[in-house]
Design an enzyme around this catalytic site. Structure first.
Site, PDB file in Angstrom:
ATOM      1  N   GLY A   1       2.718 -11.596 -12.778  1.00 35.58           N
ATOM      2  CA  GLY A   1       1.437 -10.932 -12.539  1.00 35.58           C
ATOM      3  C   GLY A   1       1.255 -10.673 -11.063  1.00 35.58           C
ATOM      4  N   ASN A   2       0.035 -10.415 -10.662  1.00 32.98           N
ATOM      5  CA  ASN A   2      -0.241 -10.233  -9.227  1.00 32.98           C
ATOM      6  C   ASN A   2      -1.679 -10.651  -8.939  1.00 32.98           C
ATOM      7  OD1 ASN A   2      -1.993  -7.813  -9.561  1.00 32.98           O
ATOM      8  ND2 ASN A   2      -0.103  -6.957 -10.392  1.00 32.98           N
ATOM      9  N   TYR A   3      -2.075 -10.563  -7.677  1.00 32.49           N
ATOM     10  CA  TYR A   3      -3.374 -11.113  -7.264  1.00 32.49           C
ATOM     11  C   TYR A   3      -4.561 -10.170  -7.484  1.00 32.49           C
ATOM     12  CZ  TYR A   3      -0.659 -14.727  -4.915  1.00 32.49           C
ATOM     13  OH  TYR A   3       0.182 -15.766  -4.652  1.00 32.49           O
TER      14      TYR A   3
END
Ligand code: C5P
Length: 407
Positions: free
Chosen positions: A211-213
């Protein structure tokens, strides 16, 4: 808060009609003038006497109440109101509204109303979930009706599910939101805009993902601003801890890039434009493990495959008159990379996010952006809240929408 507002309250045949009395009380308490219209089935659930006592006006239901040649004019009622609110709205009334049937005063008034119409459906979960009801709601939304989503809980049938009419306090809150943004130009009324927001999660195994932030804050701020400007919004949201509560926003929750892609393919052809604000994972595991991966050695190799580029695919199917905007988050050669993306994805403009300062980019409430268009013109904006920037981005989208319609 609703002082002097003229509201038609339509009540149809649903057990939730009893809640309409509380709703009416709240509206009157806030200073609204309320004219109650009931269907005959509505009168089976709550008596007109209660509602006329609470509203201080006779309750209307039939065209010809007095049998003396006088009749109630639905046209006058429709013109009188600032807002028409149908709560509870039964599946039957929704179906008739969606198909132009007008065999009672409530329905004829709806057809001739010039004011915004709010609808709070209430019915059993299966009736609500039925494709015909969903289709009717879709039709009404596409005509600009603001649907106040029912809640999930125990229903009169004893079953548990989605179909409970929204609580009176929450309905009044939605009217506040509507009346308190009169300064907002309803400049996007009649337009349908799709927006992607948040990250995507790509499953590695049942408990892990890539995923990512991305927090979804920028995309949700734009979705809200779109709704306040009167657009019907299809918000395709990745897994985020954000909520949005506006009747114009249709939220579609997805998890992975391929789910987001499928939803976007379904919704973009119906839209006048799209803003691709999601931080889509570029890669996903070729195959997610069905069981939690065990630690077996010092290294683990996961084979990745490229995800669909959603923005690029929308750029390929974009039709004349549709506007497509994207975001770029770059860590080097910012402008050159953003321009290249604008071209390769066939976007009309791109919003370049800066990661150069801690108060811009992921998770924070502020951002620093530059808009770049197809003519290579750029507009730089100073550090602002994501809400303010949402407004700047939409001012720009509106200009492009007008241009593309005139092209
Ligand atoms: O190529 P890059 O990911 O930097 O492009 C950013 C833009 O493309 C954003 O608007 C993002 O929402 C969109 N995008 C997408 N699908 C992907 C990757 C990016 O829609 N798989």
């Amino acid at each position: 808060m609703l002082q002097g507002k003229k509201i038609i309250l339509g009540i149809t045949g649903s057990i939730a009609a009893y809640k309409a009395a509380f709703l009416l009380r709240l509206l009157v308490k806030e200073g609204a003038e309320v004219q109650v219209l009931m269907t005959s089935a509505g009168k089976e659930f709550i008596t007109p006497v209660t509602l006329s006592a609470l509203s201080g006006r006779p309750v209307l239901g039939d065209f010809f109440e007095n049998r003396d040649g006088t009749w109630h004019s639905h046209v006058d009622l429709g013109l009188w109101a600032d807002v028409m609110l149908i709560a509870p709205a039964s599946a039957n009334t929704l179906a008739k509204m969606a198909h132009g049937i007008c065999d009672n005063l409530l329905l004829t008034t709806y057809l001739s109303a010039k004011c915004p119409v709010f609808i709070a459906p209430a019915m059993d979960l299966d009736m609500f979930a039925h494709p015909s009801t969903q289709k009717n709601i879709e039709i009404l939304k596409s005509w600009g009706c603001q649907v106040i989503e029912p809640g999930t809980g125990v229903l009169a049938s004893g079953l548990h599910g989605k179909g409970r009419m929204e609580e009176p306090e929450a309905i009044v809150q939605q009217l506040h939101t509507f009346f308190n943004s009169p300064d907002k130009k309803k400049s996007l009324t009649g337009k349908r805009i799709m927006i992607t927001a948040g990250p995507t999660h790509e499953a590695i195994d049942p408990v892990r993902f890539i995923g990512n932030y991305s927090s979804g804050k920028m995309g949700f701020a734009i979705a809200e601003e779109l709704a306040l400007r009167g657009a019907m919004v299809d918000l395709i949201a990745g897994p985020v801890q954000m909520s949005i509560n506006h009747p114009n926003v249709n939220r579609h929750n997805v998890v992975s890039a391929s789910e987001m892609y499928q939803k976007a393919c379904e919704l973009f052809p119906l839209a006048d434009g799209a803003i691709m604000a999601a931080a889509v994972s570029d890669f996903s595991p070729v195959k997610a493990a069905s069981q939690k991966i065990k630690r077996t050695g010092d290294n683990l190799t996961i084979e990745l495959k490229a995800n669909p580029d959603i923005a690029k695919s929308m750029g390929e199917i974009k039709k004349k008159g549709q506007v497509l905007a994207g975001f770029a988050l770059e860590t080097e050669n910012e402008e050159a990379n953003a321009r290249a993306k604008l071209k390769s994805k066939n976007l009309d403009f791109i919003v370049l996010n800066s990661l150069a300062s801690p108060d811009a980019g992921f998770m924070v409430d502020t951002n620093r952006i530059t808009i770049i268009n197809r003519e290579n013109k750029k507009i730089e904006f100073p550090l602002k809240s994501k809400k303010e920037l949402a407004s700047d981005i939409l001012d720009y989208l509106e200009l492009i929408l007008v241009d593309s319609l005139n092209a």
